[in-house]
Design a protein around this motif. Sequence first.
Motif, mmCIF file in Angstrom:
data_model
loop_
_atom_site.group_PDB
_atom_site.id
_atom_site.type_symbol
_atom_site.label_atom_id
_atom_site.label_comp_id
_atom_site.label_asym_id
_atom_site.label_seq_id
_atom_site.Cartn_x
_atom_site.Cartn_y
_atom_site.Cartn_z
ATOM 1 N N ILE A 394 0.846 -1.198 0.000
ATOM 2 C CA ILE A 394 0.000 0.000 0.000
ATOM 3 C C ILE A 394 0.878 1.243 0.000
ATOM 4 O O ILE A 394 1.945 1.257 0.599
ATOM 5 N N GLY A 395 0.390 2.302 -0.628
ATOM 6 C CA GLY A 395 1.137 3.557 -0.662
ATOM 7 C C GLY A 395 0.994 4.175 -2.036
ATOM 8 O O GLY A 395 0.146 3.746 -2.828
ATOM 9 N N SER A 396 1.830 5.153 -2.348
ATOM 10 C CA SER A 396 1.658 5.802 -3.653
ATOM 11 C C SER A 396 1.982 4.818 -4.784
ATOM 12 O O SER A 396 1.329 4.824 -5.830
ATOM 13 N N HIS A 397 2.975 3.925 -4.577
ATOM 14 C CA HIS A 397 3.303 2.951 -5.630
ATOM 15 C C HIS A 397 2.087 2.091 -5.976
ATOM 16 O O HIS A 397 1.899 1.678 -7.116
ATOM 17 N N GLN A 420 -6.745 -2.211 2.700
ATOM 18 C CA GLN A 420 -5.498 -1.567 2.253
ATOM 19 C C GLN A 420 -4.469 -1.552 3.376
ATOM 20 O O GLN A 420 -4.063 -0.507 3.882
ATOM 21 N N THR A 421 -4.071 -2.746 3.734
ATOM 22 C CA THR A 421 -3.225 -2.953 4.907
ATOM 23 C C THR A 421 -1.741 -2.885 4.550
ATOM 24 O O THR A 421 -1.266 -3.667 3.717
ATOM 25 N N LEU A 422 -1.031 -1.986 5.193
ATOM 26 C CA LEU A 422 0.419 -1.874 4.961
ATOM 27 C C LEU A 422 1.129 -3.154 5.374
ATOM 28 O O LEU A 422 0.796 -3.741 6.412
ATOM 29 N N GLY A 446 6.564 0.348 -0.460
ATOM 30 C CA GLY A 446 7.296 1.562 -0.137
ATOM 31 C C GLY A 446 8.250 1.255 1.010
ATOM 32 O O GLY A 446 8.195 0.169 1.605
ATOM 33 N N ASP A 447 9.111 2.216 1.359
ATOM 34 C CA ASP A 447 10.043 1.939 2.467
ATOM 35 C C ASP A 447 9.284 1.820 3.789
ATOM 36 O O ASP A 447 9.702 1.098 4.697
ATOM 37 N N GLY A 448 8.116 2.495 3.888
ATOM 38 C CA GLY A 448 7.305 2.379 5.100
ATOM 39 C C GLY A 448 6.715 0.979 5.242
ATOM 40 O O GLY A 448 6.926 0.283 6.237
ATOM 41 N N GLY A 449 6.012 0.542 4.221
ATOM 42 C CA GLY A 449 5.362 -0.778 4.244
ATOM 43 C C GLY A 449 6.374 -1.908 4.372
ATOM 44 O O GLY A 449 6.123 -2.918 5.027
ATOM 45 N N PHE A 452 7.122 -2.908 7.799
ATOM 46 C CA PHE A 452 6.046 -3.578 8.546
ATOM 47 C C PHE A 452 6.236 -5.097 8.571
ATOM 48 O O PHE A 452 5.724 -5.771 9.440
ATOM 49 N N SER A 472 10.210 1.021 -3.021
ATOM 50 C CA SER A 472 10.233 2.333 -3.666
ATOM 51 C C SER A 472 10.430 3.397 -2.608
ATOM 52 O O SER A 472 9.753 3.406 -1.588
#
Length: 481
Positions: A394-397, A420-422, A446-449, A452, A472
């Motif tokens: 999930i995220g902008s990508h 939409q679970t990271l 993404g680097d955030g997800g 996780f 990403s």
Amino acid sequence: MEEKNMDQKNGADLLVESLIQHGVKYVFGIPGAKVDSVFEALRKVEDKIRIILCRHEQNAAFMAAMHGRLTGEPGVVLVTSGPGVTNLATGLLTATSEGDPVVAIGANVARSMRLKQTHQGLDNVAAMQAVTKSSIEVPVVNSIPEAVEMSFRLAVQKHGATFISVPQDVLLEATDLSCPLPLPQLHFGAAPLQSVEQAVSLLNGAQFPVVLLGLHASQPANLEAIRHLLKRTAVSVVCTFQGAGVVAHELVDQFFGRVGLFKNQPGDQMLDQADLVLTIGYDPIEYDPELWNKIVSSKKIIHLSCDPAEVHLTYAPVLELVGDIAASLNLLTPLLNKVEYPSEKNQSIKKLRQDLEDTITNGKNHQGSLIHPLRFIHELNQCIDKNTTILSDIGSHYMWLARYLRTYHPHQLLFSNGQQTLGVALPWAMAARLVKPQHKIISISGDGGFLFSAMELETAVREEIPFVHCVSGEMAPTIWY
Ligand SMILES: Cc1ncc(C[n+]2csc(CCOP(=O)(O)OP(=O)(O)O)c2C)c(N)n1
């Protein structure tokens, strides 16, 4: 309670026997005091069931869910009591919202400890009720096969997670019950002929019909019937993110892309103009109907799916065709006329399609030291074939992939499209590789997800489950594992 002697079977053995009877090949999970007996029983049948020992119960639940989505059979996750069970919550919620069959098994403290404050005690059933389709506790050892059968049936029939709590003393209790064979699979027929005829009259009378494909459309068994409908009628088609890959390459001229989350896509403009929307396998959680329909609307909706429509002010179908999707379509399609859109709309429809096409093909022209997402998608497209599966986080990508990465095989490009679970992509990739060992598996986050669920890279290395994971940064995907 009578505990078993060394040669005798106990509740844990009976549970594992029951899983074998249901054809379970993988159990994803983490042990702990209350559930150790089941892990011990599993170790005795390593040739039949492989334990995938994970680093977090949430990820084990994600893996079980992707296993369920891809096979149609419930994925199984096994955890200990207390924190083991509560750590399942997000994974099971995601599965339940997104139609993925999962059977989760959590141990509990012994029945005699239930009224007391005790180590890792929890009201398991209550805790899991909100995130599953069914949450039950096994009362006595010989009820284990019934609990397993019920939970497997409901996970498939209701498309989501079910939960079985098993007290530690029930798992250790001796039994000589032989596990009965599972009940045969249920098969449903087509929607009633009368409803099909009504649908024919509505569709043949529509000025601007549009098909919206949702998550159940992407079941491989529905593919041929859906593609035949699209080809025969030449109707315009839009899909949700989970409907990715249903429209065949040869039908791409009728395809107006994917819709979801924000209302700003060519597909949204088609839905806006439609006087009739035929939804196939759509669940409102995929794309809130208030975004593409109004409470009082002249737009008619026909809901064709395996389940009745959810009650929703902005999703009030004039007709529901409930039954086996392919069987209903096989009755409907031969009776439909070819769709002719109003000639004054032809130019604008053509432009919508061309704009979408241009955005995708221009991906290769994006230059620069930072990689534009469309350029990444263009490059990714060069290495995808029918034996590639792509899992998005999930995220902008996610939005870029959902809108612009074309795929022509169902369950080839997979999204969490409900909660939409990271963090889903990496554990999903591992399950996908287990289900499709011949496939190239690519997950993207993404680097955030990534952080996780990044701890499962250790599981992947230990269990020898190869895949490629791309992370990403802002507008700059980089390849990792
Ligand atoms: C479990 C969970 N927590 C929070 C969110 C809200 N959320 C959606 S996208 C996002 C940021 C994602 O960032 P990153 O993983 O770096 O991906 P990028 O947007 O850079 O592609 C957050 C916090 C979520 N969807 N799921």
